[in-house]
Design a protein around this motif. Structure first.
Motif, short mmCIF file in Angstrom:
data_model
loop_
_atom_site.label_atom_id
_atom_site.label_comp_id
_atom_site.label_asym_id
_atom_site.label_seq_id
_atom_site.Cartn_x
_atom_site.Cartn_y
_atom_site.Cartn_z
N SER A 16 0.50 -1.35 -0.25
CA SER A 16 0.09 -0.23 0.23
C SER A 16 0.72 1.44 0.23
O SER A 16 0.92 2.13 -0.74
CB SER A 16 -0.89 -0.35 1.04
N SER A 20 1.08 4.26 -2.68
CA SER A 20 1.02 5.46 -2.45
C SER A 20 2.05 6.65 -2.69
O SER A 20 1.66 7.43 -3.17
CB SER A 20 0.95 5.84 -0.86
N SER A 180 -3.50 1.21 -4.16
CA SER A 180 -2.52 1.61 -1.97
C SER A 180 -4.23 1.65 -0.77
O SER A 180 -3.87 0.70 -0.24
CB SER A 180 -2.36 3.09 -2.10
#
Length: 402
Positions: A16, A20, A180
């Motif tokens: 994630s 991001s 994400s």
């Protein structure tokens, strides 16, 4: 490392964070180039950067309280979805020929606000899904991956802009933000929900509790002092000076990229070593030695008259700086009560993110008064060295920490 990578919760969180960083770095390079190349208003670029960074400083404190109140994966999931939605507004604005400076400022402001909620939740979540012995490896793996993707993101955005369009980069950034969010869906992470207090307390009361908790131990005071010295006296002035020194020494954009890459190579080397070396003895003293080495490296950096030699010294600064910062971060996490983790890490993140722009603003202001970049680098390095020596002498508990 094998045990860490078998931890599905941690792997989801790591993936994630990678998407991001990819989304955010592509977003920043895209709007920067749009402002310069399409709107022809480079003078507003600093204002847009400030709009994305300044609100983050304030919402981090709120994010710390929320991380101690709410299931952390819910915060991560929600902020990543909102991040994608905000970039979607820019995509619609661009498709309608309505992407103005004002829209960029507003969207950047809200992205900064929600990023401030994201970081304390991320850091405090890591402490709940890995064992204390794995904290250094977990934090190092996250930091090294961030550094790598902060290199990949701008390159990917540049290539997409070159061969396709701004709409394409915005679209890829949105998709990365959604991916994400999917990786930190609460149903996947299944982190524990914080226990609700028997008596309701206000946000301000909880913030004050976090501040008093930090003030109660000299270890926290030493740790935050170390983080401030690294960011204010080393990283801030060094990054601002890179384009100035490159231009003064007759370099070009490629030379500037080599200087920035030198720092990245040093920081990535430090994080790579920390993945496999677990310091369990004399950690406090080791951090202080690397702190001294980082400010001394900046002093050396200020005196070098050659672009070729600036690159390896920039790598040294990145190496020593990250060997200072990451173990300090781990020690704070190890020493903190889980119930206070969000608030403590929000203040730590504030110390690590707020002092870069303050340092750079001061550096720029002093340059307008006629001081040279090299002179100011030497002054910042000397001041940082004096403070680092004071911390080394005064922080007995930190120095003797195993």
């Amino acid at each position: 490392m094998k045990q860490l990578l078998k931890n599905k919760q941690f792997v989801f969180v790591l993936q994630s964070e990678l998407f991001s960083v990819l989304s955010f770095s592509m977003f920043m390079i895209t709007i920067s180039w749009y402002v310069v190349d399409v709107l022809h208003h480079p003078q507003y670029l600093g204002l847009i950067m400030a709009a994305a960074s300044i609100p983050r400083m304030f919402t981090m404190l709120i994010g710390g309280v929320l991380a101690d109140r709410i299931q952390k994966s819910k915060i991560l999931f929600g902020t990543r979805l909102i991040h994608g939605l905000l970039i979607g507004i820019l995509l619609v604005g661009h498709s309608q020929d309505a992407l103005s400076i004002w829209l960029l400022l507003i969207v950047s402001f809200f992205i900064g606000c929600f990023d401030g909620l994201f970081f304390p939740a991320l850091s405090s979540l890591v402490t709940t899904i890995v064992s204390q012995k794995q904290l250094q490896s977990a934090n190092t793996l996250i930091h090294s991956s961030q550094e790598l993707f902060f290199l990949i993101g701008p390159i990917a955005a540049g290539a997409i802009l070159h061969y396709f369009s701004f709409s394409a980069t915005f679209t890829v950034s949105i998709v990365a933000a959604i991916i994400s969010a999917c990786f930190v869906y609460p149903g996947f992470i299944k982190d524990k929900k914080p226990e609700k207090p028997e008596v309701k307390v206000t946000f301000m009361t909880e913030l004050k509790e976090g501040y008093r908790y930090l003030r109660s131990s000299s270890i926290y005071i030493s740790a935050i002092s170390i983080i401030i010295i690294v960011n204010f006296f080393v990283f801030g002035p060094m990054f601002l000076s890179l384009p100035i020194l490159a231009e003064q020494l007759g370099g070009n954009a490629l030379d500037l990229s080599f200087l920035e890459a030198g720092f990245s190579v040093g920081s990535l080397s430090a994080t790579a070593l920390l993945l496999f070396i677990s310091f369990r003895k004399n950690r406090g003293k080791m951090v202080l030695v690397f702190l001294l080495a980082s400010v001394l490296s900046l002093g050396l950096f200020s005196q070098i008259p050659s672009l070729g030699w600036l690159i390896p010294v920039a790598a040294l600064i990145g190496f020593f700086g990250f060997f200072t910062y990451i173990p300090t971060d781990v020690i704070i996490q190890e020493k903190t009560d889980p119930a206070m983790m969000g608030r403590v890490m929000s203040i730590v993140f504030l110390a690590s993110t707020a002092f870069d722009p303050i340092s750079q603003t001061l550096f720029s202001s002093l340059m307008t008064l006629g001081f040279s970049a090299r002179f100011l680098l030497a002054v910042f390095a000397s001041s940082g060295l004096i403070l680092a020596i004071v911390v080394f002498a005064k922080a007995k508990k930190w120095r003797n920490m195993q």
